[in-house]
Scaffold this motif. Structure first.
Motif, mmCIF file in Angstrom:
data_model
loop_
_atom_site.group_PDB
_atom_site.id
_atom_site.type_symbol
_atom_site.label_atom_id
_atom_site.label_comp_id
_atom_site.label_asym_id
_atom_site.label_seq_id
_atom_site.Cartn_x
_atom_site.Cartn_y
_atom_site.Cartn_z
ATOM 1 N N LEU A 54 66.961 4.812 3.863
ATOM 2 C CA LEU A 54 66.227 4.945 5.128
ATOM 3 C C LEU A 54 67.021 5.701 6.204
ATOM 4 C CD1 LEU A 54 64.363 1.525 5.355
ATOM 5 C CD2 LEU A 54 63.419 3.776 4.787
ATOM 6 N N PRO A 55 68.316 5.391 6.430
ATOM 7 C CA PRO A 55 69.051 6.187 7.423
ATOM 8 C C PRO A 55 69.101 7.681 7.074
ATOM 9 C CG PRO A 55 70.254 4.184 6.954
ATOM 10 C CD PRO A 55 69.125 4.257 5.959
ATOM 11 N N LEU A 56 69.281 7.982 5.796
ATOM 12 C CA LEU A 56 69.312 9.382 5.378
ATOM 13 C C LEU A 56 67.941 10.038 5.575
ATOM 14 C CD1 LEU A 56 70.793 11.772 4.138
ATOM 15 C CD2 LEU A 56 70.268 10.827 1.880
ATOM 16 N N ALA A 57 66.893 9.347 5.189
ATOM 17 C CA ALA A 57 65.540 9.886 5.362
ATOM 18 C C ALA A 57 65.226 10.098 6.839
ATOM 19 C CB ALA A 57 64.511 8.949 4.726
ATOM 20 N N TYR A 58 65.598 9.138 7.685
ATOM 21 C CA TYR A 58 65.363 9.298 9.134
ATOM 22 C C TYR A 58 66.172 10.457 9.696
ATOM 23 C CZ TYR A 58 63.037 4.744 9.076
ATOM 24 O OH TYR A 58 62.199 3.697 8.812
ATOM 25 N N HIS B 155 66.522 21.407 11.385
ATOM 26 C CA HIS B 155 66.537 22.464 10.374
ATOM 27 C C HIS B 155 65.121 22.730 9.886
ATOM 28 C CE1 HIS B 155 67.796 24.844 6.935
ATOM 29 N NE2 HIS B 155 69.004 24.876 7.483
ATOM 30 N N LYS B 156 64.779 24.000 9.747
ATOM 31 C CA LYS B 156 63.402 24.380 9.397
ATOM 32 C C LYS B 156 62.965 23.873 8.014
ATOM 33 C CE LYS B 156 64.681 28.884 7.568
ATOM 34 N NZ LYS B 156 64.508 30.316 7.674
ATOM 35 N N TYR B 157 63.899 23.684 7.081
ATOM 36 C CA TYR B 157 63.524 23.232 5.748
ATOM 37 C C TYR B 157 63.045 21.780 5.746
ATOM 38 C CZ TYR B 157 65.602 27.491 3.963
ATOM 39 O OH TYR B 157 65.893 28.794 3.707
ATOM 40 N N PHE B 158 63.530 21.011 6.710
ATOM 41 C CA PHE B 158 63.184 19.599 6.736
ATOM 42 C C PHE B 158 62.020 19.282 7.661
ATOM 43 C CE2 PHE B 158 67.808 19.445 5.702
ATOM 44 C CZ PHE B 158 67.629 19.091 4.385
ATOM 45 N N ASN C 262 58.060 16.113 3.949
ATOM 46 C CA ASN C 262 58.327 14.767 3.444
ATOM 47 C C ASN C 262 58.771 14.755 1.989
ATOM 48 O OD1 ASN C 262 57.701 13.737 5.912
ATOM 49 N ND2 ASN C 262 55.590 13.230 5.360
ATOM 50 N N LYS C 263 58.248 15.683 1.198
ATOM 51 C CA LYS C 263 58.615 15.717 -0.226
ATOM 52 C C LYS C 263 60.096 16.037 -0.406
ATOM 53 C CE LYS C 263 54.001 17.056 -1.654
ATOM 54 N NZ LYS C 263 53.175 18.125 -2.180
ATOM 55 N N LEU C 264 60.578 17.015 0.339
ATOM 56 C CA LEU C 264 61.988 17.393 0.249
ATOM 57 C C LEU C 264 62.881 16.271 0.775
ATOM 58 C CD1 LEU C 264 64.111 19.506 -0.464
ATOM 59 C CD2 LEU C 264 63.802 20.473 1.829
ATOM 60 N N ILE C 265 62.480 15.666 1.873
ATOM 61 C CA ILE C 265 63.243 14.554 2.442
ATOM 62 C C ILE C 265 63.313 13.398 1.437
ATOM 63 C CG2 ILE C 265 63.207 12.763 4.239
ATOM 64 C CD1 ILE C 265 62.013 14.978 6.107
ATOM 65 N N VAL D 239 55.101 11.986 -4.976
ATOM 66 C CA VAL D 239 54.339 13.219 -4.763
ATOM 67 C C VAL D 239 52.897 13.090 -5.254
ATOM 68 C CG1 VAL D 239 54.182 15.656 -5.427
ATOM 69 C CG2 VAL D 239 56.384 14.679 -4.781
ATOM 70 N N TYR D 240 52.708 12.454 -6.387
ATOM 71 C CA TYR D 240 51.378 12.421 -7.004
ATOM 72 C C TYR D 240 50.679 11.064 -6.910
ATOM 73 C CZ TYR D 240 52.740 16.924 -8.851
ATOM 74 O OH TYR D 240 53.135 18.210 -8.960
#
Length: 192
Positions: A34-38, A45-48, A52-55, A93-94
């Protein structure tokens, strides 16, 4: 606190991790995932940005890698972690699409749950092979043994020699399903 809540009755890998080794999985969720996801969610950064999928992929990869390393550094633990990463990510994802398709094919919620639990059980049981193997050589040996028709011939001759008939073997598979059904009723309704 119960540390295990019937994890083999989980309908997916994400649910499995809420039921398995609860003290470890909740600690890792609260202090790593959770801390990393938050942190990634609020990253500039534009990629994040709203990806949500990449995170989820990054957070899951880091979390499951730490759990794998916590158990050991062998090849088996790495592969075990990768299996969990792939299927956790796939489930994330699915999830909605899988549920929609599954519901359109199988109308009964009970049958859908039973199939989901069975597939999850098979996946988890398969992943334990990697978790348990002490080396890459042992993994190769295990999988060579799966492909050995001699093993099956030994099993069949053992069954015949000991007078075990196909109906008895079938009952060995039916009985756990019956127990699962009773457990499911207890969990769902609180009584049989």
């Amino acid at each position: 606190m119960d540390n295990f809540k019937r994890p083999y009755f989980s309908r997916n890998l994400s649910e499995f991790w809420t039921r398995w080794h609860i003290s470890l999985s909740s600690w890792v969720r609260d202090y790593i995932f959770l801390p990393l996801a938050y942190k990634l969610s609020y990253s500039k950064h534009k990629y994040f940005a709203s990806n949500n999928k990449l995170i989820y992929l990054i957070s899951t990869t880091v979390t499951m890698s730490i759990i794998g390393i916590w158990h050991g550094t062998g090849t088996g633990f790495l592969i075990w972690s990768l299996i969990h990463i792939v299927f956790l990510y796939y489930g994330f994802v699915y999830k909605k699409k899988k549920a929609r398709v599954f519901k359109s094919i199988i109308k009964s919620a009970g049958i859908r749950n039973t199939i989901s639990i069975f597939v999850t059980f098979i996946l988890i049981t398969f992943s334990w092979i990697f978790f348990r193997a002490e080396s890459a050589e042992q993994l190769v040996s295990i999988f060579k043994g799966f492909n050995n028709s001699y093993s099956y011939q030994l099993l069949i001759s053992f069954l015949k020699e000991n007078g075990i008939f196909p109906i008895e073997v079938a009952l060995c598979f039916v009985f756990p399903v019956f127990l699962f059904f009773i457990e499911y009723l207890i969990e769902k309704r609180g009584t049989v």
